[in-house]
Design an enzyme around this catalytic site. Sequence first.
Site, PDB file in Angstrom:
ATOM      1  N   SER A 134       0.860  -1.169   0.000  1.00 50.51           N
ATOM      2  CA  SER A 134       0.000   0.000   0.000  1.00 50.51           C
ATOM      3  C   SER A 134       0.905   1.229   0.000  1.00 50.51           C
ATOM      4  O   SER A 134       1.872   1.293  -0.757  1.00 50.51           O
ATOM      5  CB  SER A 134      -0.921  -0.036   1.221  1.00 50.51           C
ATOM      6  N   TYR A 148      -4.325   8.158  -7.002  1.00 52.19           N
ATOM      7  CA  TYR A 148      -3.427   7.197  -6.350  1.00 52.19           C
ATOM      8  C   TYR A 148      -3.828   6.999  -4.893  1.00 52.19           C
ATOM      9  O   TYR A 148      -3.918   5.872  -4.408  1.00 52.19           O
ATOM     10  CB  TYR A 148      -1.986   7.692  -6.439  1.00 52.19           C
ATOM     11  N   LYS A 152      -5.064   3.400  -3.049  1.00 55.35           N
ATOM     12  CA  LYS A 152      -4.439   2.793  -1.874  1.00 55.35           C
ATOM     13  C   LYS A 152      -5.405   2.736  -0.689  1.00 55.35           C
ATOM     14  O   LYS A 152      -5.330   1.808   0.130  1.00 55.35           O
ATOM     15  CB  LYS A 152      -3.157   3.547  -1.507  1.00 55.35           C
TER      16      LYS A 152
END
Length: 272
Positions: A134, A148, A152
């Site tokens: 992660s 992004y 995650k």
Amino acid sequence: MTKTIFITGASRGFGKIWAEAFLKRGDKVAATARNLETLNDLKQQYGDALLPIKLDVTDRAASFAAIQQAKDYFGQIDVVINNAGYGLFGAIEEATEQEARDQIEANVFGLLWVTQAALPIMRAQKHGHIIQVSSVLGVATLPVLGLYNASKWAVEGLSESLASEVKDFGLNVTLVEPNGFSTDWGGASATHSQPIEAYDQVKANFQAGATPESFGDPEATTDAILKLIDATNPPLRLFLGKVAFPWVKQVYSDRLATWEEWSEVSAQAHGI
């Protein structure tokens, strides 16, 4: 004890560094990459201990086939490391539909397909460790990396639920959450949205905060990863780097203060 490790995104960065560290100490490694030529040096040095597999993790059928290939070759899979992924740089308004979909396909669905493929094998073995790469940005956020960040955060929620689902099968799940490191993650590995001038100052402020000392040495992460895969009771979450933990402590302190300030309103919304 020798372990058999399946790792995605092994062509460079963390993936290649960790694959080499595993091989160097005698582990067996199935390493995936889109371009297998990037693994030629490791194959020449470590021979049959390395199984290179060409894989685009966004292809679900190919991900299942890759896991099965590793199982057939080595006989078992002790550890799966979902490392493949990339960063999309740009303000949220700037992201095209295709850029947004591609980011989630690679970082979330790619990880999901490999995880789903590995689980039946690990359940049958009654042991296994799934390590999801992660980011500290799966716990806190920065501007200019909104898609992004979102990918995650999805990985965090998926993997925390997974950990509770598979615990009784003897399986462990760990979220590895690096802060910034001096890899090419922000360079050749990244993509960038077409800029909108209105966000120039936001991006300038973002760049100003990226000081050299905030980026760790990727080679220094190998000891932590080796300790993690050898742990009998591995943690659900593990930061990599010295920036992540102090930053997240402050972020959570601020969140708790806000929730506390609004707690009466929250309680009233319960209705009974």
